[in-house]
Design an enzyme around this catalytic site. Structure first.
Site, PDB file in Angstrom:
ATOM      1  CD  GLU A   1      37.546  49.130  39.688  1.00 18.17           C
ATOM      2  OE1 GLU A   1      37.862  47.942  39.556  1.00 18.17           O
ATOM      3  OE2 GLU A   1      36.777  49.715  38.903  1.00 18.17           O
TER       4      GLU A   1
ATOM      5  CD  GLU B   1      28.400  21.574  43.161  1.00 19.58           C
ATOM      6  OE1 GLU B   1      28.293  21.409  44.397  1.00 19.58           O
ATOM      7  OE2 GLU B   1      27.409  21.649  42.394  1.00 19.58           O
TER       8      GLU B   1
ATOM      9  CB  THR C   1      43.909  36.875  43.911  1.00 23.03           C
ATOM     10  OG1 THR C   1      43.453  37.319  42.647  1.00 23.03           O
ATOM     11  CG2 THR C   1      45.434  36.804  43.893  1.00 23.03           C
TER      12      THR C   1
ATOM     13  CE1 TYR D   1      36.246  44.264  38.064  1.00 21.01           C
ATOM     14  CE2 TYR D   1      34.273  43.330  39.061  1.00 21.01           C
ATOM     15  CZ  TYR D   1      35.529  43.903  39.194  1.00 21.01           C
ATOM     16  OH  TYR D   1      36.054  44.105  40.445  1.00 21.01           O
TER      17      TYR D   1
END
Length: 345
Positions: A139, A297, A243, A77
């Site tokens: 992974e 949020e 997703t 990432y």
């Protein structure tokens, strides 16, 4: 088992425990026509770049303040340094102690050869500036050509695959656990046959405690869930909200999960968002969820899932929404001879 915002860890088979909700930190591409990415993931095209610098660290800090104690990340990432910075800052502030935080890192497909396993984990630890990770997982059960090029291709643009030896990889991971670099070991995207390879390995020292896979009401994984429960392997659900909608790697022909009429109706009944309904469904059946968000949020909203529960009938009705369709099809792996999703489960 009673789960609450304060106490929501569930046991792992090795004696450790995992918080049932975590923050996913995958850096999804965002539109930015004025930016040219220096590190190009295969689905990024002209006009796309990675999530803005610093947004991951900010999100992790917000998550910890909200009550999250589980952070899911990966070397691939390219933001583990931000995750580590956020964790260390919250420890320094006295908000949490290191043992309160559960960090999951991932071994990428170019590092499955045994001699590359520990250096890959050490690179993650260096980026995080932590002494250990709580969970380290394979992974994907397929290998790319070993090396530092994370997405290796030949001169014609074809993926450079490599034969894996998952048992040898696992032994190297066991050595990392013995060295104190990781507390628990797991896998991701494994089908039941690939799990059996590890479980039936002669001389197995540590069994996988978890299997991270796509899992949500449109893809409930009933057979794999039953298999994993039988072997005390916790399912961790990635893409638990269905997703993003990037057509270059996601099956966008499927209706967006969060627009489902029945789930919307349940949300109205319980005065909850559809995302909260979807997350509650999985945790109520013992599946860990790791919703990704860099929106403050939504990070807070996603955590508000401990103050209501479904009836048995409602759980069955949600399970009945299952379409056995993946959003995340891992298209770059489809031609790999060890592609796991050709299997029934």
């Amino acid at each position: 088992m009673h789960l609450s915002a304060v106490n929501h860890r569930i046991p792992l088979s090795d004696g450790n425990s995992i918080p049932i909700i975590g923050l996913g930190t995958y850096s999804a591409p965002i539109s930015d026509a004025d930016s040219v990415p220096t590190f190009k993931l295969p689905w990024i095209h002209r006009g796309w770049t990675l999530t803005p610098k610093g947004s991951c660290a900010t999100s992790v800090k917000i998550a910890i303040d909200t009550g999250y104690r589980h952070i899911d990340g990966a070397y691939i990432y390219q933001n583990e340094h931000e995750v580590g910075e956020a964790i260390r800052e919250k420890i320094a502030q006295g908000k949490v102690q290191r043992e309160d935080i559960f960090y999951c890192g991932k071994l990428w497909a170019t590092h499955l050869d045994p001699e590359r396993v520990r250096p890959a984990l050490e690179k993650t630890l260096k980026n995080l500036q932590l002494d250990y990770v709580d969970l380290y997982i394979i992974e994907i059960p397929m290998a790319f050509k070993p090396g530092d090029d994370v997405y290796p291709k030949d001169e014609n643009g074809k993926w450079l695959y490599h034969k894996s030896n998952l048992c040898a990889t696992w032994e190297a991971l066991e050595a990392c656990k013995d060295a104190g670099l990781v507390k628990s070991l797991g896998v991701s995207n494994f089908n039941h046959r690939q799990l059996e390879l590890i479980l039936n390995k002669p001389g197995l020292k540590y069994k996988p405690v978890s299997n991270q896979v796509e899992c949500h009401p449109y893809f409930t994984q009933p057979k794999l869930l039953k298999f994993c429960q039988k072997h005390d392997i916790v399912i961790v659900a990635y893409s638990p909200l269905g997703t993003c909608r990037d057509p270059s790697w996601v099956n966008v022909s499927v209706q967006p999960l969060l627009k489902d009429p029945f789930l919307k109706a349940l949300g109205k009944k319980y005065n909850k968002t559809v995302a909260q309904i979807v997350l509650r469904f999985n945790i109520q059946r013992g599946v860990v969820v790791i919703p990704k968000s860099f929106n403050p949020e939504r990070i807070k909203e996603n955590f508000q899932i401990f103050d209501f529960s479904f009836t048995e009938e409602e759980m069955k009705d949600i399970e009945a929404l299952n379409k056995n369709i993946r959003y995340v099809e891992l298209l770059m792996w489809r031609d790999h001879p060890e592609y796991p999703f050709h299997d029934e489960y």
